[in-house]
Design an enzyme around this catalytic site. Structure first.
Site, PDB file in Angstrom:
ATOM      1  CB  VAL A  86     -31.819   5.594   9.162  1.00 17.30           C
ATOM      2  CG1 VAL A  86     -31.901   4.593   8.046  1.00 17.30           C
ATOM      3  CG2 VAL A  86     -31.027   6.799   8.741  1.00 17.30           C
ATOM      4  CB  CYS A  87     -37.148   3.451   9.783  1.00 15.90           C
ATOM      5  SG  CYS A  87     -38.177   2.083  10.266  1.00 15.90           S
TER       6      CYS A  87
END
Lengths: 164, 539
Positions: A86-87
């Protein structure tokens, strides 16, 4: 081992007052530094109703450094890498800024918590940030072909519930 | 590493035994003088005997490990192996590159000495790995901690004995040999002591509410002093070896130089970090107010960093308060208020950008260590630092193999998705389709008769577990089957969680377990999804 104590506290808190649509806890009692979380896709978003599983791995100096988060369920989203990582800015330490778009105010600090991370992920599902191109294809499709994106998302929602 | 044809301990034992046997047989047949002298006089026989003694050491060690720690986890095994071959490699260089021993009996004496030290080092390393593993969980039974502490104390006591031996060696053979032997023991001593200290502090921490405010300071200084002293001893040890060998153009000296460079960097890094630590501490003490318990009661009770109660705290200019230790460790990393991110005192600025935690660096290094080529670049030091590569995944629970169990599981699966559909209908359909997804499709498209669903939305999980419906034989049978299935699942989960699993602080309260809550969430979401979509279809 301040980290372990804090993780225990957070688990307690998340169990007794869980946020809507989120379940999170250690994968096993033997290791409080690896968690699994289930996140329900927010209403009125392309991921509405899906239940997506993710894993969180905590560093030993948590909460000084953020955990690493990765979706285990398949997901197609502008801010999620193809391998599920996840960014979002809350998961970045002030020092690193892989894509150069965030302000320091949004990044990790020890007053953040697992609950806040998971809530950020929920809002990320609802409102992708198409400036960060963790998944370029998804970003492009989100901008230019929203119908197609929604269709893929709906398929993933169904898949995440084990209904295909 | 695994591809190299290295012998296992069993093979080694067998060959050592054979070697000893032949040596003894040879001596008995060949000479009639004093048995022991004859054994020692023949170089090959002496080698065989010493080799067997070393082998016994390792067998004893392996036995102790098994009896105290149980079966080793794969990471521990790998660490032990790495450490062992690394140790052998360096000692080989030491014996043939540095001391340049020609006489075989002298070599044998060194070999047995290193076998002894090696056993202790490996044991200490194992304790360290195991402690790290134990400290990941709040529910470790105290007996395992007690065992470890006992083990570590034994090693410490042996260290004292070894120091005496070391003094005698110094007395007899001069300073050089004293220094060689001493540094080995000192490294072992610090490694053991550090693990012991960490463990005691961890235990203390887990059994006390709240935070011991000075704890951080003590731990920090204990670690700092021990690590720096161990690194310096090793640095001088390697420098000493280099000078002693007195030949600067050889492979051995090259390897020693590489190691020296690595040690130097490590010491430099530690000192830099310490400098940063002292500076942050002074700035904190100088510029931020101390807040006492009375005032704290009005502001906030718990520290936002560690979530523990505060008795005394430091207040930042922006008004936010934290434990002194918590604040310090954060400011070392980034000089802003954790809550409002207001930038603090400029004297704290910079010097802190580079990673201050050893953990990140060691994370990189452990990844590199798996590569055999880059191996000798100081793994014995890297193992000091906490490692991240622990694999704590339990093996997945065994799946049922028989058809019936499979079928039962599938029925359960479908039934939890569609509680409205009678179980016997699911069974009939599954028997036809042999596929969960096909059955699900059939149900979704209305091919399978479902109970007319008029239950209210507040229907809870209970209904899924025990469908209070028809009393047909099949139905009852499956319910029974399902119950046992549930029990099995529960058992598996318990096994997965280990024996002391129930000791999480609040497991006594009525909160359902994590697994149950997960399942509930998924079921609720499925139900909602299906309702919504059937609604859409009707429209």
């Amino acid at each position: 081992m301040a980290a372990l104590k804090r993780l225990i506290q957070e688990y307690k808190e998340l169990t007794l007052n869980p946020p809507e649509g989120i379940v999170a806890g250690p994968k096993s009692d033997n290791n409080f530094f690896e968690w699994e979380a289930l996140i329900t896709g927010p209403e009125d978003s392309p991921f509405d109703g899906g239940v997506f599983a993710a894993e969180l791995v905590f560093p030993q100096d948590y909460p000084l450094n953020p955990p690493k988060m990765k979706f285990i369920s398949e997901i197609f989203h502008p801010n999620v890498y193809l391998d599920g990582r996840v960014c979002i800015s809350i998961l970045h330490t002030p020092g690193d800024d892989p894509l150069g778009y965030e302000t320091a105010a949004e990044r990790w600090s020890p007053v953040q918590s697992i609950e806040k991370i998971l809530l950020s992920v929920v809002s990320m599902l609802a409102e992708p940030n198409d400036e960060s191109g963790a998944n370029v294809d998804a970003s492009k499709m989100w901008r230019e072909n929203r119908d197609q994106f929604n269709k893929i998302a709906a398929g993933l929602v169904k898949k995440s519930l084990g209904l295909t | 590493m695994d591809t190299l044809p290295l012998p296992s301990l069993q093979m080694y034992t067998v060959f050592s035994g054979l070697g000893l046997f032949y040596a003894v047989a040879y001596v008995l047949t060949a000479s009639d003088s004093n048995f022991v002298n004859a054994l020692w006089d023949d170089a090959w026989c002496a080698t065989a005997v010493v080799n067997f003694v070393c082998c016994l050491f390792f067998q004893l060690m392996s036995f102790l490990h098994k009896s105290v720690f149980g079966t080793l986890r794969s990471t521990e095994k790998r660490h032990l192996q790495d450490k062992f071959w690394n140790f052998v490699f360096y000692k080989f260089i030491f014996i043939f590159g540095v001391l340049n021993i020609q006489e075989i009996r002298e070599m044998l004496v060194w070999c047995s000495w290193f076998a002894l030290i090696g056993c202790f080092l490996l044991t200490s390393q194992l304790c360290k790995d195991r402690f790290l593993y134990l400290s990941f969980s709040p529910s470790t039974p105290s007996s395992s901690h007690a065992k470890m502490i006992m083990f570590l104390s034994c090693i410490l006591v042996s260290c004292a004995g070894l120091f005496m031996v070391c003094a005698i060696i110094g007395w007899q053979f001069g300073f050089n040999y004293f220094a060689f032997v001493f540094s080995e023991i000192y490294v072992l001593f610090t490694l053991t002591l550090l693990t012991l200290i960490r463990q005691i502090i961890h235990l203390w921490d887990m059994h006390h509410e709240g935070l011991w405010e000075n704890r951080n300071v003590y731990t920090y200084y204990a670690e700092f002093v021990l690590e720096i002293s161990s690194l310096s001893v090793q640095f001088f040890h390697h420098l000493h070896m280099l000078l002693f060998a007195n030949m600067f153009l050889s492979v051995a000296s090259l390897i020693l130089l590489m190691k020296l460079r690595f040690l130097y960097q490590e010491i430099q890094h530690k000192l830099k970090r310490h400098h940063n630590y002292v500076m942050v501490k002074h700035t904190l003490e100088r510029s931020f107010n101390l807040v006492g318990p009375n005032e704290l009661r009005h502001i906030q009770e718990t520290c936002a960093i560690c979530w523990e109660k505060m008795n005394t705290a430091r207040q930042l200019p922006c008004g936010h308060v934290f434990h002194f230790g918590c604040l310090r460790s954060w400011l070392e990393q980034d000089p802003v208020c954790p809550t409002c991110r207001q930038t603090l005192d400029t004297s704290l600025q910079r010097n802190s950008r580079e990673p201050t935690t050893g953990d990140q660096r060691s994370g990189v290094r452990t990844r590199r260590r798996r590569n055999w080529l880059l191996y000798f670049n100081g793994a014995s030091i890297a193992s000091w630092l906490p490692t991240f590569s622990l694999e704590l995944h339990q093996p997945p629970p065994h799946h049922h193999n028989t058809f019936n169990a499979d079928m039962d599981r599938e029925v359960n699966h479908v039934h939890t998705m569609f509680p409205d559909v009678p179980v016997n209908a699911i069974i009939v359909d599954l028997a036809n389709t042999h596929s969960v997804s096909q059955t699900v499709d059939n149900i979704l498209s209305g091919l399978v008769p479902s109970r007319t669903s008029n239950q209210n939305t507040t229907e809870d999980h209970q209904d899924d577990v025990t469908p209070a419906t028809s009393t047909s034989d099949i139905d009852e049978a499956t319910v029974r089957q399902r119950d046992t299935g549930g029990k099995n699942e529960e058992k598996e989960r318990e096994e997965e969680n280990g024996k002391g699993a129930q000791s999480s602080d609040f497991s006594s309260t009525d909160v359902p377990s994590f697994q149950t809550r997960k399942q509930e969430l998924i079921n609720a979401a499925r139900k909602k999804y299906l309702q919504k979509h059937s609604h859409l279809k009707q429209c």
